[in-house]
Design a protein around this motif. Structure first.
Motif, PDB file in Angstrom:
ATOM      1  N   MET A  75      -3.670  -1.872  -9.703  1.00  0.00           N
ATOM      2  CA  MET A  75      -3.434  -0.973  -9.011  1.00  0.00           C
ATOM      3  C   MET A  75      -2.644  -0.953  -8.146  1.00  0.00           C
ATOM      4  O   MET A  75      -2.512  -1.997  -7.283  1.00  0.00           O
ATOM      5  N   VAL A  76      -1.382  -0.232  -8.391  1.00  0.00           N
ATOM      6  CA  VAL A  76      -0.439  -0.178  -7.307  1.00  0.00           C
ATOM      7  C   VAL A  76      -0.376   0.912  -6.189  1.00  0.00           C
ATOM      8  O   VAL A  76      -0.377   2.106  -6.548  1.00  0.00           O
ATOM      9  N   VAL A  77      -0.464   0.484  -4.868  1.00  0.00           N
ATOM     10  CA  VAL A  77      -0.447   1.407  -3.903  1.00  0.00           C
ATOM     11  C   VAL A  77       0.886   1.609  -3.334  1.00  0.00           C
ATOM     12  O   VAL A  77       1.617   0.777  -2.770  1.00  0.00           O
ATOM     13  N   VAL A  78       1.596   2.915  -3.722  1.00  0.00           N
ATOM     14  CA  VAL A  78       2.836   3.057  -3.206  1.00  0.00           C
ATOM     15  C   VAL A  78       3.231   4.614  -3.225  1.00  0.00           C
ATOM     16  O   VAL A  78       2.532   5.303  -4.089  1.00  0.00           O
ATOM     17  N   LYS A  79       4.219   5.174  -2.442  1.00  0.00           N
ATOM     18  CA  LYS A  79       4.302   6.464  -2.514  1.00  0.00           C
ATOM     19  C   LYS A  79       4.917   7.091  -3.730  1.00  0.00           C
ATOM     20  O   LYS A  79       5.541   6.335  -4.713  1.00  0.00           O
ATOM     21  N   MET A  80       4.577   8.277  -4.180  1.00  0.00           N
ATOM     22  CA  MET A  80       4.980   8.865  -5.469  1.00  0.00           C
ATOM     23  C   MET A  80       6.458   8.824  -5.773  1.00  0.00           C
ATOM     24  O   MET A  80       7.039   8.728  -6.764  1.00  0.00           O
TER      25      MET A  80
ATOM     26  N   LEU B 239      -1.602  -4.148  -5.810  1.00  0.00           N
ATOM     27  CA  LEU B 239      -0.512  -4.400  -5.227  1.00  0.00           C
ATOM     28  C   LEU B 239      -0.114  -3.529  -4.168  1.00  0.00           C
ATOM     29  O   LEU B 239      -0.118  -2.143  -4.797  1.00  0.00           O
ATOM     30  N   ILE B 240       0.308  -3.551  -2.979  1.00  0.00           N
ATOM     31  CA  ILE B 240       0.370  -2.759  -1.719  1.00  0.00           C
ATOM     32  C   ILE B 240       1.860  -2.917  -1.594  1.00  0.00           C
ATOM     33  O   ILE B 240       2.432  -3.858  -1.039  1.00  0.00           O
ATOM     34  N   ILE B 241       2.609  -1.451  -1.851  1.00  0.00           N
ATOM     35  CA  ILE B 241       4.052  -1.657  -1.345  1.00  0.00           C
ATOM     36  C   ILE B 241       4.321  -0.677  -0.189  1.00  0.00           C
ATOM     37  O   ILE B 241       3.869   0.191  -0.056  1.00  0.00           O
TER      38      ILE B 241
ATOM     39  N   ASP C 270       9.751  -2.964   9.275  1.00  0.00           N
ATOM     40  CA  ASP C 270      10.837  -3.588   9.983  1.00  0.00           C
ATOM     41  C   ASP C 270      11.319  -5.036   9.383  1.00  0.00           C
ATOM     42  O   ASP C 270      12.360  -5.510   9.355  1.00  0.00           O
ATOM     43  N   LYS C 271      10.052  -5.721   9.151  1.00  0.00           N
ATOM     44  CA  LYS C 271      10.145  -7.065   8.513  1.00  0.00           C
ATOM     45  C   LYS C 271       9.690  -7.245   7.337  1.00  0.00           C
ATOM     46  O   LYS C 271       8.977  -6.494   6.970  1.00  0.00           O
ATOM     47  N   GLU C 272      10.495  -8.070   6.622  1.00  0.00           N
ATOM     48  CA  GLU C 272      10.153  -8.530   5.390  1.00  0.00           C
ATOM     49  C   GLU C 272       8.842  -9.306   5.022  1.00  0.00           C
ATOM     50  O   GLU C 272       8.753 -10.314   5.762  1.00  0.00           O
ATOM     51  N   ASN C 273       8.061  -8.841   4.205  1.00  0.00           N
ATOM     52  CA  ASN C 273       6.826  -9.573   3.945  1.00  0.00           C
ATOM     53  C   ASN C 273       6.266  -9.754   2.583  1.00  0.00           C
ATOM     54  O   ASN C 273       6.432  -8.814   1.967  1.00  0.00           O
ATOM     55  N   PHE C 274       5.835 -10.985   2.246  1.00  0.00           N
ATOM     56  CA  PHE C 274       5.025 -11.174   1.006  1.00  0.00           C
ATOM     57  C   PHE C 274       3.838 -12.108   1.233  1.00  0.00           C
ATOM     58  O   PHE C 274       4.192 -12.913   1.961  1.00  0.00           O
ATOM     59  N   SER C 275       2.673 -11.576   0.847  1.00  0.00           N
ATOM     60  CA  SER C 275       1.552 -12.469   1.192  1.00  0.00           C
ATOM     61  C   SER C 275       0.626 -11.938  -0.118  1.00  0.00           C
ATOM     62  O   SER C 275       0.411 -10.864  -0.617  1.00  0.00           O
ATOM     63  N   ILE C 276      -0.475 -12.871  -0.245  1.00  0.00           N
ATOM     64  CA  ILE C 276      -1.623 -12.712  -0.940  1.00  0.00           C
ATOM     65  C   ILE C 276      -2.919 -13.120  -0.091  1.00  0.00           C
ATOM     66  O   ILE C 276      -2.930 -14.028   0.563  1.00  0.00           O
TER      67      ILE C 276
ATOM     68  N   LYS D  36     -15.381  -7.856  -3.654  1.00  0.00           N
ATOM     69  CA  LYS D  36     -15.433  -9.027  -3.950  1.00  0.00           C
ATOM     70  C   LYS D  36     -15.842  -9.165  -5.250  1.00  0.00           C
ATOM     71  O   LYS D  36     -16.904  -8.667  -5.653  1.00  0.00           O
ATOM     72  N   PRO D  37     -15.228  -9.820  -6.413  1.00  0.00           N
ATOM     73  CA  PRO D  37     -13.881 -10.682  -6.074  1.00  0.00           C
ATOM     74  C   PRO D  37     -12.586  -9.786  -6.201  1.00  0.00           C
ATOM     75  O   PRO D  37     -12.749  -8.571  -6.747  1.00  0.00           O
ATOM     76  N   GLN D  38     -11.771  -9.888  -5.389  1.00  0.00           N
ATOM     77  CA  GLN D  38     -10.540  -9.126  -5.219  1.00  0.00           C
ATOM     78  C   GLN D  38      -9.394 -10.058  -4.817  1.00  0.00           C
ATOM     79  O   GLN D  38      -9.398 -10.731  -3.959  1.00  0.00           O
ATOM     80  N   THR D  39      -8.164  -9.496  -5.459  1.00  0.00           N
ATOM     81  CA  THR D  39      -6.873 -10.102  -5.119  1.00  0.00           C
ATOM     82  C   THR D  39      -5.886  -9.089  -4.623  1.00  0.00           C
ATOM     83  O   THR D  39      -5.813  -8.058  -5.386  1.00  0.00           O
ATOM     84  N   VAL D  40      -5.348  -9.014  -3.530  1.00  0.00           N
ATOM     85  CA  VAL D  40      -4.478  -8.090  -2.786  1.00  0.00           C
ATOM     86  C   VAL D  40      -3.194  -8.648  -2.410  1.00  0.00           C
ATOM     87  O   VAL D  40      -2.935  -9.590  -1.847  1.00  0.00           O
TER      88      VAL D  40
END
Length: 292
Positions: free
Chosen positions: A1-6, A56-58, A62-68, A75-79
């Motif tokens: 599931m990708v959360v991102v603007k259309m 996956l949340i896009i 202001d800051k660059e970020n990548f995190s898991i 639960k269980p879930q990976t974001v």
């Protein structure tokens, strides 16, 4: 599931996501993607959507970020979070991290599936081959024994739903002596052809047996199974002089302590239907291997 603007989904960011995570899985007779990808806009990311296992949340910031992170909404879930100042920055992170993101989601699903299998194992079933070879596997009780010689184990699950009900999912387990370690990857096809000829006959055993499909070169990747160096091979099998065929997934594990190769293989026979889910189940079983 990708959360991102259309607007991003229909633009370059969406194209990069589809390119990165919609790649075709190797070794399957029909084209099937490694991951199925769907999109939801941030304002439509409802409580029902938040129950997805892999998200996956896009976003822009202001800051660059990548995190898991794990188990944020369920639960269980990976974001996985990807944030950058603009489209170019987001795309750059996706390109640099696509293998990590893909592996993170797949490994989470493997663990989830194995957890289900733990509740489906019949502890009363003993396999002579696993005992003799000092191995353990999470084997759901729907798999039934075809052959268990003490040196070679063949288990089969007859598929019972829909158009696939004439097919089956199969597991093979055996070992061979470890020779030149640098030649292991190159010998995988020869070894499985030898085993096929010895143990997996066709309808006419004198002329028919399983082989690696001659017209299709399998793909071999480095892997780690039970903390040991291994090779993952994906390709197609066929029955010599017959019309049966399908995909296989082979894990060849280097067991230096016992001077041998331990092989766990899964293969599927399910004509006319997609097979990704069947292979994934076999992968989860194979990756549960423990060498005592």
């Amino acid at each position: 599931m990708v959360v991102v603007k259309m607007s991003d989904w229909t633009g370059d960011i969406g194209q990069e996501i589809r390119n990165s995570f919609g790649e075709l899985m190797v070794g399957l007779p029909q084209p099937e993607t490694i991951l199925s990808v769907s999109q939801v806009a941030p304002d439509g990311f409802s409580s029902m959507m938040k129950g997805s296992r892999n998200i996956l949340i896009i976003s822009e910031g202001d800051k660059e970020n990548f995190s898991i992170r794990k188990n944020i909404y369920a639960k269980p879930q990976t974001v996985v979070y990807v944030q950058a100042k603009d489209d170019a920055g987001i795309i750059k992170i996706l390109q640099e991290r696509k293998e990590e993101i893909r592996r993170t989601f797949l490994d989470a699903d493997i663990a989830f599936t194995q957890n289900i299998f733990e509740g489906q194992v019949d502890e009363n079933v003993k396999y002579k081959t696993l005992d003799n070879l000092g191995l353990s596997l999470l084997i759901p009780d729907k798999f039934k024994t075809v052959d268990d010689t003490g040196e070679f184990l063949w288990l089969r699950n007859h598929l019972t739903s829909g158009i696939a009900k004439s097919g089956s999912n199969n597991i093979l387990v055996y070992s061979v002596p470890l020779g030149d370690e640098t030649q292991v990857a190159d010998s995988i096809v020869a070894v499985r052809n030898m085993i096929g000829k010895k143990y997996i006959p066709g309808s006419k055993p004198e002329t028919m047996h399983m082989i690696t499909e001659e017209a299709y070169t399998p793909y071999t990747f480095d892997a780690i199974i039970d903390g040991k160096k291994a090779y993952e091979t994906r390709g197609k099998w066929e029955v010599k002089n017959d019309f049966m065929a399908g995909p296989f997934l082979n894990y060849t594990v280097i067991d230096k302590k016992n001077n041998r190769l331990v092989i766990v293989e899964g293969f599927t026979y399910a004509p006319s239907v997609n097979k990704r889910a069947f292979l994934f189940e076999l992968e989860a079983i194979a990756k549960s291997l423990k060498i005592k």
